[in-house]
Design an enzyme around this catalytic site. Structure first.
Site, short mmCIF file in Angstrom:
data_model
loop_
_atom_site.label_atom_id
_atom_site.label_comp_id
_atom_site.label_asym_id
_atom_site.label_seq_id
_atom_site.Cartn_x
_atom_site.Cartn_y
_atom_site.Cartn_z
N GLY A 61 0.75 -1.21 0.03
CA GLY A 61 -0.05 -0.12 0.01
C GLY A 61 0.76 1.13 -0.06
O GLY A 61 0.21 2.51 0.22
N SER A 63 2.19 2.93 -2.46
CA SER A 63 2.00 3.92 -3.46
C SER A 63 0.48 4.64 -3.14
O SER A 63 0.21 5.84 -3.33
CB SER A 63 1.65 3.33 -4.96
OG SER A 63 2.94 2.89 -5.37
N SER A 130 12.18 -0.78 -0.79
CA SER A 130 13.44 -0.26 -0.12
C SER A 130 13.53 -1.32 1.12
O SER A 130 13.40 -1.26 2.48
CB SER A 130 13.46 1.11 0.54
OG SER A 130 12.36 1.71 1.02
#
Ligand code: ADP
Length: 229
Positions: A61, A63, A130
């Protein structure tokens, strides 16, 4: 609203490490000091510049939240920009793959870009998996002040992300068609000290957006007014 510069021990230590890690390969370059400072830009904007760094598995979630938070901030008159994983890989990081080294370089470049946004007084929202804690920590050290980097962990169980399979990538990874896929064939290291953990597998998008906004108000990034309650 002035940008509050804390003088705590942690803040001072951060600035020392930041200076030590800000190295350049070019010995003949000179930093040009602007007369329009970050503080003046922030005063004009009416809010502080920060990086809102969303991290989490694919489909957790990041974006969705980054864009939904941006929408709310934009409506409140804030200057914002969303940097999204796939978009960056088309341009700035188009030469990078998904090996450990390339992932590190991907995050380093994004961190440097996000840092410039902060200098410009903007709220930059980044949506990248990341997966490695050390890469995220490196970005935290790139910024001038420790409070410039706000790490938001989109905490969603792998099973739910896989069920959502927004881009169909989990299915392809399970078939072995995508290598080094985070959560399947490459690890994800959850942040041990995230500034905020949003339970994106349990709560609605609106609830999570409220949690992020509440943190920005609590930290004085954006002033809490009657209009944005
Ligand atoms: P990511 O950017 O992490 O890969 P996306 O934002 O593209 O993930 O996709 C997340 C999916 O999960 C979207 O379809 C979104 O509507 C859904 N979703 C359900 N609940 C939430 C929530 N609380 N926060 C964010 N996304 C959610």
């Amino acid at each position: 609203m002035g940008a509050v510069q804390g003088c705590s021990r942690a803040g001072r230590d951060h600035r020392i490490i930041h200076a030590m890690t800000s190295t350049s390969q070019s010995s003949h370059t000179v930093w040009h000091h602007a007369t329009v400072t970050r503080q003046r830009r922030e005063q004009l904007n009416g809010h502080r510049g920060v990086i809102l760094w969303f991290t989490g598995l694919s489909g957790s979630g990041k974006s969705t939240l980054a864009h939904a938070v941006e929408e709310r901030l934009h409506q409140q008159g804030c200057r914002t920009f969303v940097c999204d994983g796939d978009n960056v890989r088309h341009g700035l990081c188009g030469d990078l793959g998904f090996s450990r080294e390339d992932r590190a370089e991907n995050i380093r470049r994004i961190g440097q870009m996000a840092r410039l946004f902060v200098e410009s007084g903007m709220i930059v929202l980044t949506a990248f998996i990341s997966p490695f804690a050390v890469d995220r920590q490196r970005v935290r050290m790139m910024v001038e002040r420790s409070e410039d980097f706000i790490e938001v962990f989109c905490d969603c169980p792998l099973g739910i992300c896989e069920q959502r399979d927004v881009k169909g990538l989990y299915q392809r990874a399970r078939k072995g068609e995508v290598s080094d896929f985070t959560g399947i064939s490459s690890p994800y290291e959850p942040p041990p000290h995230a500034d905020l953990i949003v339970k994106t597998g349990e709560r609605t998008v609106d609830q999570c957006v409220q949690e992020v906004l509440a943190l920005l108000y609590a930290r004085g990034v954006v002033p809490l007014t009657r209009e944005n309650v």
